[in-house]
Design a protein around this motif. Structure first.
Motif, PDB file in Angstrom:
ATOM      1  N   HIS A 163      -5.964  -2.878   3.712  1.00 46.91           N
ATOM      2  CA  HIS A 163      -7.321  -2.452   3.378  1.00 46.91           C
ATOM      3  C   HIS A 163      -7.339  -1.651   2.074  1.00 46.91           C
ATOM      4  CE1 HIS A 163      -7.535  -3.071   7.771  1.00 46.91           C
ATOM      5  NE2 HIS A 163      -8.768  -3.485   7.512  1.00 46.91           N
ATOM      6  N   TYR A 215      -4.796   1.079  -2.277  1.00 45.00           N
ATOM      7  CA  TYR A 215      -4.835   0.672  -0.872  1.00 45.00           C
ATOM      8  C   TYR A 215      -4.901   1.871   0.070  1.00 45.00           C
ATOM      9  CZ  TYR A 215      -3.729  -3.994  -2.503  1.00 45.00           C
ATOM     10  OH  TYR A 215      -3.784  -5.203  -3.138  1.00 45.00           O
ATOM     11  N   PHE A 216      -5.715   1.711   1.112  1.00 44.92           N
ATOM     12  CA  PHE A 216      -5.754   2.697   2.198  1.00 44.92           C
ATOM     13  C   PHE A 216      -4.547   2.510   3.112  1.00 44.92           C
ATOM     14  CE2 PHE A 216      -6.859   3.625   6.623  1.00 44.92           C
ATOM     15  CZ  PHE A 216      -7.199   4.959   6.539  1.00 44.92           C
ATOM     16  N   ASN A 217      -4.247   1.250   3.420  1.00 44.39           N
ATOM     17  CA  ASN A 217      -3.055   0.887   4.171  1.00 44.39           C
ATOM     18  C   ASN A 217      -2.606  -0.487   3.684  1.00 44.39           C
ATOM     19  OD1 ASN A 217      -4.782  -0.938   5.448  1.00 44.39           O
ATOM     20  ND2 ASN A 217      -4.953   0.281   7.314  1.00 44.39           N
ATOM     21  N   SER A 218      -1.766  -1.164   4.422  1.00 43.12           N
ATOM     22  CA  SER A 218      -1.185  -2.406   3.913  1.00 43.12           C
ATOM     23  C   SER A 218      -2.191  -3.541   3.795  1.00 43.12           C
ATOM     24  CB  SER A 218      -0.018  -2.852   4.804  1.00 43.12           C
ATOM     25  OG  SER A 218      -0.463  -3.081   6.131  1.00 43.12           O
ATOM     26  N   SER A 252      -0.011  -0.989  -6.468  1.00 46.73           N
ATOM     27  CA  SER A 252      -0.611  -0.060  -5.510  1.00 46.73           C
ATOM     28  C   SER A 252      -1.327   1.091  -6.200  1.00 46.73           C
ATOM     29  CB  SER A 252       0.466   0.508  -4.577  1.00 46.73           C
ATOM     30  OG  SER A 252       0.963  -0.489  -3.723  1.00 46.73           O
ATOM     31  N   GLY A 257       2.440   2.981   2.165  1.00 46.69           N
ATOM     32  CA  GLY A 257       3.749   3.033   2.812  1.00 46.69           C
ATOM     33  C   GLY A 257       4.871   2.753   1.834  1.00 46.69           C
ATOM     34  N   GLY A 264       0.772  -1.232   0.000  1.00 48.05           N
ATOM     35  CA  GLY A 264       0.000   0.000   0.000  1.00 48.05           C
ATOM     36  C   GLY A 264       0.802   1.280   0.000  1.00 48.05           C
TER      37      GLY A 264
END
Length: 248
Positions: free
Chosen positions: A219, A214-217, A206, A153, A151
């Protein structure tokens, strides 16, 4: 990325109020049930239900799997009693509603002592859930989990090279859990929707088109779920589900 406020069970809660969305006057009802991986799809499901004139009910408790498998509370240890109680509440609510369509989705969850469930245990837990739903007119669907690739990050670390964040679609643990869910749905005559093709070709990215996926890794971003409403709606096949109920 989450579901509607007041309709997700808190860490210590074992129930939620009646949370109806979509077309609240619709003749057919779908229930979206699971952990935060159900909540992350809520906006897309709400749009689909509204356009199709279906009611939507969401039953979501973050970090608590849909299947009746014990796990530890977020940041804690030991059995999460509220999650166990939530399982019983959710199944009772589903059977009471007797929805036309039940969509179950969940993320991999550890045991109370932080070990990984075996694929056989994961399959057995999902089969148990599907068999506990005894509502006579309900069509059961399992929405597969999303491919995890890191995601935003990763994008921050590779701002000039988006493809450095691309990953193969099937890490081993995700692959065996996916196979376990497919076997569970086959065993009870439910349907399985594989979402991987919506995120991956040979590799998963991503960024797809103009969307941060992705919202985060773990989700999906709300914008991308809404971009997927067409393929998601086709996969749900609401017209067939509604027609089948009408014939009963």
């Amino acid at each position: 990325w989450g579901g509607p406020p007041g309709c997700q069970a808190a860490v210590s809660a074992s129930s939620v109020p009646s949370c109806e969305f979509g077309d609240r006057h619709g003749s057919y009802t779908m229930v979206l049930y699971g952990d935060s991986h159900a909540a992350m799809w809520f906006r897309a499901f709400d749009d689909i239900a509204t356009r199709a004139h279906w009611k939507l009910v969401i039953l979501s408790k973050g970090a608590c799997p849909a299947a009746p498998l014990p796990t530890h509370p977020p940041g804690g240890t030991g059995d999460w009693v509220a999650c166990d109680q939530w399982h019983r509440f959710a199944v009772d609510r589903i059977n009471q509603l007797d929805p036309t369509l039940l969509i179950i989705t969940q993320n991999e969850t550890p045991t109370p002592d932080s070990r990984s469930y075996s694929p056989a245990q994961w399959q057995s837990g999902l089969e148990e859930l599907l068999n506990e739903v005894t509502a006579p007119k309900t069509v059961k669907v399992v929405l597969g989990n999303i491919p995890p690739i890191g995601g935003p990050g990763c994008l921050v670390r590779h701002i000039d090279d988006v493809q450095a964040c691309a990953r193969p679609p099937h890490p081993y643990l995700r692959f065996v859990y996916e196979q376990a869910e497919k076997l569970a749905t086959e065993a009870v005559g439910a349907r399985y929707i594989d979402v991987t093709p919506w995120f991956c070709a040979k590799r998963c990215s991503s960024v797809i088109g103009d969307y941060d996926v992705y919202f985060n890794s773990t989700h999906v971003a709300v914008g991308y779920t809404r971009f997927l409403e067409g393929v998601l709606g086709d996969a749900l096949d609401l017209q067939r589900a509604g027609s089948a109920e009408s014939r009963r």
